[in-house]
Design an enzyme around this catalytic site. Structure first.
Site, PDB file in Angstrom:
ATOM      1  N   ASP A 292       0.860  -1.171   0.000  1.00  0.00           N
ATOM      2  CA  ASP A 292       0.000   0.000   0.000  1.00  0.00           C
ATOM      3  C   ASP A 292       0.904   1.231   0.000  1.00  0.00           C
ATOM      4  O   ASP A 292       2.130   1.126   0.158  1.00  0.00           O
ATOM      5  CB  ASP A 292      -0.947  -0.030   1.215  1.00  0.00           C
ATOM      6  CG  ASP A 292      -2.198   0.792   0.958  1.00  0.00           C
ATOM      7  OD1 ASP A 292      -3.239   0.506   1.564  1.00  0.00           O
ATOM      8  OD2 ASP A 292      -2.125   1.716   0.114  1.00  0.00           O
TER       9      ASP A 292
HETATM   10  C1  GLC Z   1      -4.385   4.246  -0.138  1.00  0.00           C
HETATM   11  C2  GLC Z   1      -5.274   3.067   0.218  1.00  0.00           C
HETATM   12  C3  GLC Z   1      -5.353   2.031  -0.868  1.00  0.00           C
HETATM   13  C4  GLC Z   1      -5.225   2.704  -2.222  1.00  0.00           C
HETATM   14  C5  GLC Z   1      -3.805   3.243  -2.303  1.00  0.00           C
HETATM   15  C6  GLC Z   1      -3.528   3.968  -3.632  1.00  0.00           C
HETATM   16  O1  GLC Z   1      -3.676   4.688   0.975  1.00  0.00           O
HETATM   17  O2  GLC Z   1      -5.023   2.378   1.427  1.00  0.00           O
HETATM   18  O3  GLC Z   1      -6.607   1.340  -0.711  1.00  0.00           O
HETATM   19  O4  GLC Z   1      -5.457   1.771  -3.254  1.00  0.00           O
HETATM   20  O5  GLC Z   1      -3.496   4.114  -1.226  1.00  0.00           O
HETATM   21  O6  GLC Z   1      -4.292   5.131  -3.700  1.00  0.00           O
END
Ligand code: GLC
Length: 736
Positions: A292
């Site tokens: 993430d």
């Molecule tokens: C965010 C979220 C994730 C998302 C990623 C990219 O922090 O936790 O669900 O896909 O970053 O935006």
């Protein structure tokens, strides 16, 4: 590794590339570039995130910097083969960068572009928590298919969806992105979403790679506080949280995203039990795992890594294939592999997985998005997509209470109150990709388009004081008051946990004043989580849960309020009576002292024992009577039949639900577990016998060692229109 139907030639291409790649080029594939900020702000995006996280800059300043800064795409790094992916929604820029990667880098490996296409791209569908209340896998699949069609036209190859986190705590803002609390319904949802996003052939330019997120157990964050720690028995993880992920891997999902949280003390980002033992080795997942955002760097904050270099090494060894935005691999992994701190085989495995996904998406054959497709969905909305969104929206609505004032008559004059009733932006919900508030049909517009005479007064929003005079004026000549109350988009979704999940602001004052007029009152909820509505349930004659339904929100609400659509939604998440009951779910263990009126049992002194609305609950304008529960058994299955009669005056759709309880086992088991459901549409007075099937092999559970156990013993079968009000019968089951 589960193959994605790659041809022999494609496999050989991957092998050849791997053999040619330098360590730097391998690390490049494992590096997803975040937007870096240049031009006057000499900080990287990652540092900016840290600055806003620790409060050195405000959210507003962060937004200004992001809006005004020029993104640096590190084009020289692309030429050097040091970038494998971008988080990007910009077709022109995508082709520009892709040309550098394909035509100017040594090996010409195409970039893969990912973006958060969570519940629609340009045509915004209901938030996942709403859509899951349709209990309709055709709806789940269709919305994903349309999102993929629109996003792929915009140069996106890969969506960071579906979110498959089981969510049992309504304080957690990201419950809005989930399919609720149940692993069986979550598994049906998961499979349908992978089919919808990826299609039968993800290389057909109309489909995109899915991402199973967040792996794992992110929905169990302590006290519903986002990004918080997670602790649970492995058996709970395997029985209660992972089934949707396993189902989606079986369906052929191409990527997985690791969760921010730790799992029993080891952050998922560096957790080899989760990433290697469970996901890759046991489930046979053949795609790649992405972290993430910035999560590898956050392993230092977790206290599991000394510094970014330590985090890089630990993540790579644990099976993290791609780094989203932390720069850890970009900055450290090549040297660590050269020095033997990280085996080059670890890199080879990660790169093979990444190249497999790029190959499966056809990026080597068609790396560019065609110019003529780029603006295809930028203008007028696609009528078929709109119609599909409307169907999903009306099916997502859950009728929570109706003392008879619904459905309304079109001849009734309506006093419409609440700022949310005329607010398109807050119909979108969290993560609305290219969705536009200006496209959304508000409740006010929906009622007016349906020909209803509406007097509108905002009265209050989710924060402002309530203005009684506005309501009095609007209600003066009205037959009925419709009060639209709830949350804004920002009150749920990521980083939006609430410690008090009653209606925010002064909206309850609006409801009280509406009641005081003596006119019939309907509360229409617009929200991204289950709310604590004990007072509303006790005082408001009709309550309609309309969530955030996206682009056709108002039309769907009008259709239900006026009876043009008989509501059929069933809750996918429990509504607590008060916040203090959270976390709350139907599939909980019995305990040694199941709650009752007597003191020394599992209960509260100051709150009801039961939740307000249970999992699977939802009313209709019809009434459905369940009778004649009969259980047939053969060597492999139980066939459970029941007769359902529509005793109401309107044709309606009912979702019959089958639950099981394994009464005695080698670990305590939930008092109910959803095992099957069937939809049936019945005309007034019509009765139908339906049959639900449970395979005996699905009646087991995982123990802490991830061993699947089928144990002889007593089982109780429950069938009903929700998880509380069921017919039941007990059987002794002997597994051969
Ligand atoms: C965010 C979220 C994730 C998302 C990623 C990219 O922090 O936790 O669900 O896909 O970053 O935006």
């Amino acid at each position: 590794m589960s193959k994605f139907n790659l041809s022999k030639t494609q496999e050989e291409t991957i092998n050849k590339l791997l053999a040619q790649m330098t360590i730097e080029e391998k690390v490049g594939q494992m590096h997803q570039l975040s937007p870096s900020i240049v031009g006057g702000f000499d900080v990287s995006f990652e540092e900016l995130i840290e600055m806003v996280t620790d409060g050195r800059i405000s959210n507003e300043e962060f937004g200004k910097i992001m809006a005004s800064a020029e993104r640096d795409f590190h084009e020289d790094d692309i030429r050097a083969g040091k970038v494998g992916s971008y988080l990007l929604n910009d077709p022109k820029k995508a082709n520009e960068l892709q040309r550098i990667a394909v035509e100017e880098s040594r090996l010409g490996i195409p970039l893969i572009y990912g973006f958060d296409v969570i519940h629609g791209f340009r045509t915004t569908f209901p938030i996942p928590l709403a859509e899951a209340c349709t209990w309709n896998e055709k709806v789940f699949e269709a919305s994903a298919e349309i999102a993929a069609r629109e996003a792929s036209a915009h140069g996106i190859h890969w969506t960071f969806a579906p979110m498959l986190d089981i969510a049992r705590d309504a304080r957690w803002g990201r419950i809005s992105e989930s399919a609720g609390e149940d692993p069986y319904l979550g598994s049906v949802y998961a499979r349908a979403k992978v089919r919808g996003f990826q299609g039968a052939d993800p290389s057909d330019r109309e489909h995109i790679a899915a991402t199973l997120k967040h792996f794992a157990a992110y929905g169990a964050v302590e006290s519903g506080q986002d990004y918080n720690t997670v602790s649970m028995a492995n058996s709970m993880l395997h029985n209660g949280y992972l089934p949707p992920f396993q189902a989606a891997v079986e369906e052929g999902a191409l990527t997985v995203m690791a969760a921010f949280n730790d799992y029993n003390g080891i952050p998922c980002t560096v957790n080899s039990y989760l990433l290697r033992k469970v996901l890759k080795d046991t489930y046979g997942f053949g795609g790649f795992v992405v972290s993430d955002a910035n999560a590898i760097r956050e392993c230092v904050s977790h206290g599991i890594a000394e510094d970014l270099a330590d985090a890089s090494r630990k993540a790579a060894d644990a099976g993290m294939d791609m780094d989203m935005g932390s720069g850890a691999y970009h900055g450290h992994l090549a040297q660590q592999a050269a020095d033997g701190e990280v085996s080059e085989e670890v890199l080879d495995e990660a790169v093979r997985r990444i190249l497999t996904v790029k190959m499966a998406l056809g990026l080597f054959e068609h790396p560019y998005v065609e110019e003529e497709r780029m603006a295809k969905y930028d203008g007028a909305l696609d009528a078929i997509h709109l119609g599909t969104a409307f169907d999903a929206a009306k099916r997502s609505i859950v009728l929570l209470k109706n003392d008879g004032i619904l459905p309304l008559k079109k001849t009734q004059t309506v006093a419409l109150a609440g700022a949310l009733a005329d607010d398109g932006e807050n119909c979108l919900g969290a993560w609305n990709a290219d969705g536009r508030g200006s496209d959304c049909i508000t409740v006010k517009a929906g009622l007016e388009r349906a020909g209803v005479s509406v007097t509108y007064a905002a009265c209050c929003d989710t924060e402002s004081e309530f203005r009684p005079a506005e309501l009095a004026e609007a209600a003066k000549n009205a037959d009925v008051i419709v009060a639209v109350v709830g949350e804004t988009n920002a009150m749920s979704g990521e980083a939006a946990s609430r410690a008090d999940i009653t209606l925010p602001g002064h909206q309850r004052e609006l409801l009280k004043a509406a009641l005081a007029t003596g006119k019939p009152v309907v509360a229409v909820l617009m929200n991204g989580r289950p709310l604590a509505l004990q007072w509303e349930q006790e005082h408001i004659p009709a309550i309609v849960e309309s969530w955030q339904l996206g682009i056709t929100h108002g039309d769907a609400v009008a259709a239900v309020l006026l009876g043009d659509y008989n509501p059929s939604g069933k809750l996918c998440a429990t509504f607590p009576a008060v916040t203090g009951q959270c976390p709350r779910c139907y599939n909980h263990p019995n305990t040694g002292r199941p709650g009752s009126k007597s003191k020394f049992t599992s209960r509260y002194l100051d709150a009801p024992l039961e939740p307000l609305y249970p999992f699977g609950y939802g009313l209709s304008y019809s009434e459905f009577l369940y009778s004649d529960l009969i259980i047939y058994e053969n060597a492999d299955v139980f066939q459970v039949s029941v007769t359902i009669t529509n005793t109401g005056s309107l044709t309606g759709e009912e979702t019959a639900q089958l639950y099981l309880r394994d009464v005695t086992a080698s670990i305590v088991r939930p008092v109910k577990e959803l095992k099957a459901f069937r939809k049936v549409t019945l005309a007034p007075g019509e009765a139908q016998k339906i049959t639900l099937i449970v395979k005996k092999c699905d009646m087991g559970f995982y123990n802490d060692d991830m061993e699947y156990c089928l144990e002889d013993g007593r089982f109780i079968f429950y069938v009903g229109g929700n998880s509380r009000d069921c017919l039941q019968a007990e059987r002794y089951v002997h597994f051969l």
